[in-house]
Design a protein around this motif. Structure first.
Motif, PDB file in Angstrom:
ATOM      1  N   SER A 286       0.823  -1.202   0.000  1.00  0.00           N
ATOM      2  CA  SER A 286       0.000   0.000   0.000  1.00  0.00           C
ATOM      3  C   SER A 286       0.861   1.257   0.000  1.00  0.00           C
ATOM      4  CB  SER A 286      -0.922  -0.010   1.217  1.00  0.00           C
ATOM      5  OG  SER A 286      -1.682   1.173   1.286  1.00  0.00           O
ATOM      6  N   ASP A 287       1.903   1.281   0.833  1.00  0.00           N
ATOM      7  CA  ASP A 287       2.768   2.459   0.909  1.00  0.00           C
ATOM      8  C   ASP A 287       3.526   2.688  -0.392  1.00  0.00           C
ATOM      9  OD1 ASP A 287       2.000   3.103   3.437  1.00  0.00           O
ATOM     10  OD2 ASP A 287       3.772   2.306   4.444  1.00  0.00           O
ATOM     11  N   CYS A 288       3.979   1.605  -1.025  1.00  0.00           N
ATOM     12  CA  CYS A 288       4.742   1.742  -2.272  1.00  0.00           C
ATOM     13  C   CYS A 288       3.823   2.084  -3.436  1.00  0.00           C
ATOM     14  CB  CYS A 288       5.527   0.466  -2.561  1.00  0.00           C
ATOM     15  SG  CYS A 288       6.805   0.117  -1.336  1.00  0.00           S
ATOM     16  N   GLU A 289       2.679   1.409  -3.521  1.00  0.00           N
ATOM     17  CA  GLU A 289       1.739   1.676  -4.607  1.00  0.00           C
ATOM     18  C   GLU A 289       1.193   3.088  -4.499  1.00  0.00           C
ATOM     19  OE1 GLU A 289      -0.225   0.293  -8.109  1.00  0.00           O
ATOM     20  OE2 GLU A 289       1.446  -0.467  -6.918  1.00  0.00           O
ATOM     21  N   GLY A 290       1.004   3.567  -3.282  1.00  0.00           N
ATOM     22  CA  GLY A 290       0.479   4.912  -3.085  1.00  0.00           C
ATOM     23  C   GLY A 290       1.513   6.011  -3.226  1.00  0.00           C
ATOM     24  N   GLY A 291       2.774   5.648  -3.496  1.00  0.00           N
ATOM     25  CA  GLY A 291       3.804   6.645  -3.720  1.00  0.00           C
ATOM     26  C   GLY A 291       4.440   7.188  -2.461  1.00  0.00           C
ATOM     27  N   VAL A 292       4.114   6.616  -1.299  1.00  0.00           N
ATOM     28  CA  VAL A 292       4.742   7.082  -0.060  1.00  0.00           C
ATOM     29  C   VAL A 292       6.229   6.744  -0.073  1.00  0.00           C
ATOM     30  CG1 VAL A 292       4.725   6.927   2.461  1.00  0.00           C
ATOM     31  CG2 VAL A 292       2.574   6.764   1.175  1.00  0.00           C
ATOM     32  N   TYR A 293       6.551   5.566  -0.598  1.00  0.00           N
ATOM     33  CA  TYR A 293       7.944   5.147  -0.727  1.00  0.00           C
ATOM     34  C   TYR A 293       8.194   4.691  -2.149  1.00  0.00           C
ATOM     35  CZ  TYR A 293       7.803   5.364   4.327  1.00  0.00           C
ATOM     36  OH  TYR A 293       7.647   5.810   5.605  1.00  0.00           O
ATOM     37  N   ASP A 294       9.424   4.898  -2.588  1.00  0.00           N
ATOM     38  CA  ASP A 294       9.779   4.585  -3.965  1.00  0.00           C
ATOM     39  C   ASP A 294       9.852   3.088  -4.224  1.00  0.00           C
ATOM     40  OD1 ASP A 294      12.628   4.229  -5.807  1.00  0.00           O
ATOM     41  OD2 ASP A 294      10.953   5.374  -6.624  1.00  0.00           O
ATOM     42  N   SER A 295      10.159   2.313  -3.203  1.00  0.00           N
ATOM     43  CA  SER A 295      10.320   0.870  -3.365  1.00  0.00           C
ATOM     44  C   SER A 295      10.172   0.206  -1.999  1.00  0.00           C
ATOM     45  CB  SER A 295      11.713   0.550  -3.935  1.00  0.00           C
ATOM     46  OG  SER A 295      12.710   0.813  -2.963  1.00  0.00           O
ATOM     47  N   PRO A 296       9.983  -1.111  -1.974  1.00  0.00           N
ATOM     48  CA  PRO A 296       9.952  -1.814  -0.684  1.00  0.00           C
ATOM     49  C   PRO A 296      11.231  -1.606   0.122  1.00  0.00           C
ATOM     50  CG  PRO A 296       9.098  -3.223  -2.422  1.00  0.00           C
ATOM     51  CD  PRO A 296       9.657  -2.008  -3.097  1.00  0.00           C
TER      52      PRO A 296
END
Length: 999
Positions: A286-296
């Protein structure tokens, strides 16, 4: 944001900054005095630029010279005074001006930033876009610049950050501040300086501006790791496939590969870090797909630094007693709101469904259930409530529910008798038995009704029941041979593949059971032998099946159930045991055909097996989503056709699926089982668990059969009497040779030899033999064209059949005069793919020759793009727009006037040609594709040689500008594609292939 043509506002990187210049080069003032200069800019232009000075904070002269050998050569040859002069004249198109900004990576990340897009909005290049617009709107400059972290730093050091922008202010900061705060999760300056003390010495000596500057520009990049979470030596050792790409003007080091690709692929960055498992976690995704983080990986580092919710320390779910109480507490919260406004169940006209609910006290649960029913379905519901001796506020239901039929009893008559009494009042064609201890998920009733009406033989629909602890109660239920019952996959995650597809089942619990009214009345409702409750719903479903009705499980009808919430568990065990015996005695003949009671028999028992319905295991590279193109659309069509032919289909991916499961289902019929949580490494255990289950194995793509052959040989005992099909999708040998001829290169990048016709034929025979070596395993081989089938026969396999494309013809309606521009639609899975080559050829050689079209007409490139594919070379033409993936293809095809397919090497059958023709978009293709589809040039399409850019350009101009020709080509192509891709013919051929494989 800039508007107008390029150059309206000068880029920030173009301006000379005198104050910054004098601070950056403190010896410049003394030199200016010595040489008689009072203007820093004039001094820079005459002297400073030759000394390697930078004109502003946005450009790094020394780094630019070191990064680009062609610039160094130009300086030595005195074609340029400085790297900055080169950058301003021509380098800005494709080169990076600073070690913190990568022009190519920025435009790869944001594919819409084509030259045309930037010019129309007044930007000189991607760097100009970022500095003027991107930074303030959340665009990422690159992996080593995180706007969110920069903003936090700006808040802490407010006095250092001015109006120039975050990155510009950061570039002017002293090293002790820069190295104290992270501006990216990909680099840890504090750790770096502690681990490599020599770096601090170099910074103090003025050799580098800060730790990140050293890491990104030092001459031995493989000698340093960027943080505690990445080990350069470990990554190179565990990812040897990257080594040919590292060094020698390729990737700078292993970390550059990891940042660009490995972090997104899930490769391990250091000993003990499993990114594959980490990235599967819903919070991480969710965080990566939502753009909060660039990658896992970025999220993992943020988590280690206390800036992200830790996933390994999540609180465990509360036990079921707690969740049951929460369910009741939630119900109590509804009461005040419902007391103010009645639930409206008034029926205007004919009722669509009659809901029967028997209640005994527990007004809060009843109203919660009714509120979720009403909220999730706005159709006409006849609500029949049976008040079975309630003593609480249920006596005042009329004040809370409007339009319901309420049947009251002074004593508790029990669930069964209450339902039978209510049946006499039913007016709708369908009855929903509904407990009062449930909450319906959105549209549960809608999906159940849709499933019920899909087939006339369906008599009842069962729901996916989820307990209050968020584990399954049942995904359809099994009746064992001894009459005992089992809720399929009880205690599992409700979203596992096994619970997520529709199928015919033994029975479904009447917590939510949708039944046709006519069948209920024919059977007389529930059998009173099961009064007051237990086994009455099981018995009803068996009796429905005895008169020919099917019980179907619908996973989209999802219901949360407070198990035993309406009846309680007091005395239930004895009642269950008694009615089990009654049931087993009554239905002995039915039970003799059931599976014996054992959990390992649940797979066979989960679906009512009809002798004529066979099971197919289809294996593909990955779950074949339609948006992936490249043969996946055809595989998806095969799955759909198999379902339409009444086969049960399980889809198994060779590579573990990275797409979130909920996004997969929209591309498939509800009856398909998508095994999204497994891959080739788990296939042996999967086949063993399902030993004897499948009737047919369908393997998509020859390279998958080659990969799987050793495994299938060993596991063949788990596939007894199982036929097998190899669907080649394309015979690759001719395409490989053609690619070598067109590009002049072998697969390893070495020059391809020129072959005579005899040598070509011999090499093709050799490649065919290698490619099809695994085909002996299969009863049938499938080719997409007769030409490919002949090649397979030539290789010694006569057991080949042809299956092309199947599609519906749906011409888009917009007339010629309202259409504009040129379209290409195709997937870009690699830079060696036919689609990438075709677009490079068209953009570089064909598009410049197209002169006769109206001003502003451009090429739009749509379709899936793999993250490793660099689309920036295609976007550097002023008449190209890159759209990326597009969901609504009807709307897409309706916009354009001409479709192009300039494919220079390919094999098989070009789906894109059939797809464009079926949408009524006339096209220009290469002669290669015209021959593959077998259509006549000038009738159903226009074509030109893939070696004749001028001829291709002329054909595009002709089709674009001639309405009469456009209409003629469109109509002829519609007729041709209807003939060649008829869906019924496609299904008929598929049925023949399956039958031939099973006989």
């Amino acid at each position: 944001m800039k508007t107008g043509s390029s150059g309206d506002v000068s880029p920030r990187w173009l301006a000379f900054q005198p104050e910054w210049y004098l601070l950056r080069y403190p010896d410049a003032q003394e030199l200016m005095f010595q040489h008689g200069y009072d203007d820093p800019q004039r001094f820079y232009e005459d002297i400073g630029c030759h000394r390697g000075h930078s004109p502003n904070r946005y450009f790094d002269e020394i780094w630019y010279r070191q990064a680009y050998p062609e610039v160094r050569r130009g300086l030595l040859e005195k074609r340029w005074k400085s790297g900055f002069e080169h950058y301003c004249a021509e380098g800005y198109h494709r080169l990076s001006p600073h070690w913190l900004f990568d022009e190519v990576a920025y435009r790869r990340r944001y594919m819409e930033l084509t030259d045309r897009y930037l010019a129309e909005r007044g930007f000189r290049n991607g760097y100009d876009h970022y500095l003027s617009y991107g930074e303030m709107h959340g665009f990422r400059a690159g992996p080593f610049v995180d706007v969110v972290l920069l903003q936090k730093m700006a808040e802490r050091y407010e006095e250092w950050f001015g109006s120039e922008g975050l990155l510009a202010s950061w570039l002017a900061l002293p090293s002790h501040i820069v190295d104290a705060e992270p501006i990216s999760w990909y680099f840890d300056a504090s750790w770096y300086l502690k681990t490599y003390p020599q770096v601090q010495e170099a910074i103090d000596a003025g050799e580098y501006g800060n730790a990140l500057h050293h890491y990104l520009t030092n001459p031995t990049p493989d000698a340093f790791s960027p943080s505690a979470w990445f080990d350069e030596a470990y990554y190179r050792r565990t990812s040897p496939d990257i080594l040919p790409s590292v060094g020698a003007n390729g990737l700078r080091n292993g970390y550059e590969h990891f940042v660009l690709f490995g972090a997104h692929e899930g490769r391990s960055p250091a000993e003990g870090i499993d990114l594959v498992s980490y990235k599967r976690h819903p919070l991480v995704w969710s965080d990566c797909e939502g753009g909060v983080y660039d990658s896992p990986f970025a999220r993992l580092v943020a988590e280690k630094n206390g800036q992200a919710v830790p996933v390994e320390h999540e609180e465990s779910l509360p036990d079921e007693e707690q969740t049951r109480q929460l369910f009741r507490d939630d119900a109590a919260l509804y009461l005040p709101a419902l007391a103010r406004r009645k639930l409206d169940f008034r029926v205007r006209g004919m009722a669509e469904v009659s809901v029967i609910m028997v209640v005994h006290d527990q007004i809060d649960l009843t109203l919660q259930a009714l509120a979720s029913l009403r909220a999730g379905y706005d159709g006409a519901i006849q609500l029949i409530l049976v008040d079975s001796g309630s003593r609480d506020e249920t006596s005042g239901l009329e004040q809370l529910v409007e339009g319901a039929i309420i049947l009251r009893h002074k004593v508790n008559i029990g669930y069964l008798l209450g339902c039978n009494e209510a049946l006499a009042h039913v007016t709708a064609p369908v009855v929903l038995y509904l407990n009062n201890d449930v909450r319906l998920y959105p549209d549960a009733l809608h999906h159940a009704l849709k499933r019920l009406y899909r087939l006339d033989t369906t008599g009842a629909v069962a729901a996916r029941l989820v307990r209050t602890n968020l584990y399954l109660q049942e995904a359809g239920s099994i009746i064992w041979r001894d009459g005992a019952t089992y809720g399929y996959r009880r205690q599992d995650d409700p979203n596992i593949p096994e619970a997520s597809f529709s199928r015919e089942v033994d029975y479904g619990s009447a917590a939510f059971l949708l039944v046709r009214t006519g069948l209920l009345r024919r059977l007389g409702g529930y059998d009173t032998r099961y009064w007051p409750a237990y086994f009455e719903d099981t018995d009803l479903c068996v009796r429905l099946q005895k008169i020919g009705a099917r019980i179907v499980y619908e996973p989209l009808a999802m219901v949360e159930h407070l198990e035993f919430g309406s009846s309680g568990q007091s005395g239930s065990h004895q009642l269950i045991q008694r009615h089990w015996k009654v049931f087993a005695q009554q239905h002995q003949e039915f039970l003799r055909q059931q599976q014996p009671q054992h959990i390992r028999n649940a797979l066979l028992g989960r679906e009512r097996r009809r002798p004529e319905r066979q099971r197919v295991l289809l294996i593909e590279d990955r779950i074949p989503l339609r948006g992936l193109g490249s043969g996946y659309v055809r595989s998806n069509d095969i799955v759909r056709a198999l379902v339409a032919l009444d086969y049960h289909v399980t889809v198994f991916p060779v590579m573990r699926e990275q797409t979130p499961p909920f996004l997969l289902y929209r591309d498939f019929p509800e009856e398909v089982e998508l095994v999204f949580n497994q891959d080739m490494s788990t296939l042996p255990a999967f086949l063993e668990e399902r030993a004897g289950y499948y009737d047919l194995l369908w393997v998509g793509r020859t390279h998958n059969m080659a990969r799987l052959l050793p495994l299938l040989n060993e596991a063949s005992r788990f596939l007894p009497h199982c036929g097998s099909v190899l669907d080649t999708e394309v015979v690759a040998a001719p395409r490989t040779l053609l690619q070598q001829r067109v590009t002049g290169l072998m697969a390893d990048g070495s020059p391809a030899p020129e072959l005579t016709a005899q040598e070509w034929a011999a090499e093709q025979d050799k490649l065919l033999a290698e490619e099809l070596r695994c085909a002996h395993y299969c009863q049938q081989i499938v080719a997409v064209t007769e030409h490919d089938a002949d090649l397979i026969r030539q290789a010694g396999y006569p057991n080949v059949m042809v299956l092309g494309h199947g599609m519906a013809v749906r011409p888009t309606p917009r007339p010629y005069g309202e259409r504009r521009d040129i379209l290409f639609l195709g997937a870009f899975h690699s830079e060696a793919s036919p689609n990438y080559d075709s677009m490079k050829w068209f953009v570089e050689e064909v598009l410049p020759l197209i002169k006769a079209l109206p001003e502003g007409v451009c090429l739009h490139i749509a379709g899936y793009v793999h993250p490793a594919v660099d689309m920036t070379p295609l976007g550097q033409h002023d008449r190209v727009e890159i759209l990326g993936p597009v969901d609504d293809l009807d709307a897409l095809f309706d916009r354009y006037r001409v479709f192009v397919a300039p494919t220079r090497f390919a094999g098989g059958l070009p789906f894109k040609v059939h797809e464009a023709a079926a949408r009524g978009l006339p096209m220009v293709v290469t002669d290669l594709l015209r021959e593959e589809v077998g259509w006549q040039a000038g009738e159903s399409l226009l074509s030109a040689s893939g070696a004749d850019p001028a001829g291709f350009a002329a054909a595009v101009e002709q089709l674009y500008g001639d309405e009469t020709l456009w209409q003629s080509i469109r109509q002829s192509a519609l007729e041709a594609v209807k003939r060649d891709t008829d869906l019924e013919d496609f299904r008929h051929k598929l049925k023949q292939i399956v039958d031939a494989s099973l006989n």
